[in-house]
Design a protein around this motif. Structure first.
Motif, mmCIF file in Angstrom:
data_model
loop_
_atom_site.group_PDB
_atom_site.id
_atom_site.type_symbol
_atom_site.label_atom_id
_atom_site.label_comp_id
_atom_site.label_asym_id
_atom_site.label_seq_id
_atom_site.Cartn_x
_atom_site.Cartn_y
_atom_site.Cartn_z
ATOM 1 N N UNK A 77 0.844 -1.253 -0.041
ATOM 2 C CA UNK A 77 -0.082 0.244 0.079
ATOM 3 C C UNK A 77 0.900 1.289 0.112
ATOM 4 N N UNK A 78 1.999 1.050 0.027
ATOM 5 C CA UNK A 78 2.972 2.057 0.151
ATOM 6 C C UNK A 78 3.027 3.118 -0.984
ATOM 7 N N UNK A 79 3.251 4.197 -1.156
ATOM 8 C CA UNK A 79 3.401 5.138 -2.615
ATOM 9 C C UNK A 79 4.992 4.751 -2.769
ATOM 10 N N UNK A 80 5.041 4.754 -4.300
ATOM 11 C CA UNK A 80 6.422 4.716 -4.771
ATOM 12 C C UNK A 80 7.547 5.537 -3.999
ATOM 13 N N UNK A 93 13.735 -10.215 3.690
ATOM 14 C CA UNK A 93 12.673 -10.812 2.519
ATOM 15 C C UNK A 93 11.480 -9.903 2.125
ATOM 16 N N UNK A 94 11.647 -8.666 2.749
ATOM 17 C CA UNK A 94 10.476 -7.823 2.555
ATOM 18 C C UNK A 94 10.805 -6.982 1.114
ATOM 19 N N UNK A 95 12.107 -7.117 0.671
ATOM 20 C CA UNK A 95 12.723 -6.382 -0.662
ATOM 21 C C UNK A 95 11.574 -6.869 -1.799
ATOM 22 N N UNK A 96 11.355 -8.150 -1.816
ATOM 23 C CA UNK A 96 10.502 -8.623 -3.084
ATOM 24 C C UNK A 96 9.365 -7.842 -3.194
ATOM 25 N N UNK A 97 8.633 -7.193 -2.172
ATOM 26 C CA UNK A 97 7.388 -6.427 -1.992
ATOM 27 C C UNK A 97 7.587 -5.043 -2.380
ATOM 28 N N UNK A 98 8.751 -4.401 -2.326
ATOM 29 C CA UNK A 98 8.943 -3.030 -2.625
ATOM 30 C C UNK A 98 8.824 -2.871 -4.279
ATOM 31 N N UNK A 99 8.413 -1.583 -4.570
ATOM 32 C CA UNK A 99 8.457 -1.089 -6.132
ATOM 33 C C UNK A 99 9.827 -1.246 -6.695
#
Length: 101
Positions: A77-80, A93-99
């Motif tokens: 849900x984060x903005x770019x 492991x959260x890197x895969x969810x980043x824009x």
């Protein structure tokens, strides 16, 4: 305006050094950049799981929920942003969810 998003730890995990680091980094970057960039600190808050944390397995489940379910949902849900910074390598492991852009 540039956007920097700092990704901290769930306050319910009580990792005070990471929480303090995120808070100080946010205020320091904001002051240094003189409002030339929007700096925000984001993290899930699963404190509603605190009653479960009293138990050994419960605490493990709460941390798993925070890192594997709540945090990815928040990131989607984060903005770019121009820059993302993970404050704790345990959240790698959260890197895969980043824009990706």
């Amino acid at each position: 305006m540039k956007r920097i998003i700092l990704l901290g730890n769930d306050p319910a995990d009580r990792q005070w050094s990471v929480l303090d680091c995120g808070s100080h980094l946010k205020s320091g970057l904001s002051a240094q950049l003189n409002n030339k960039a929007e700096v925000s600190l984001r993290a899930p808050n699963s404190s509603w799981l605190n009653p479960l944390r009293k138990y050994r397995l419960g605490n493990s489940c709460a941390i798993y929920y925070s890192r594997q379910i709540a945090y990815p949902a928040l990131i989607r849900k984060l903005p770019p942003a121009d820059l993302y910074h993970l404050l704790d390598h345990g959240n790698g492991s959260l890197v895969r969810y980043l824009d990706r852009k």
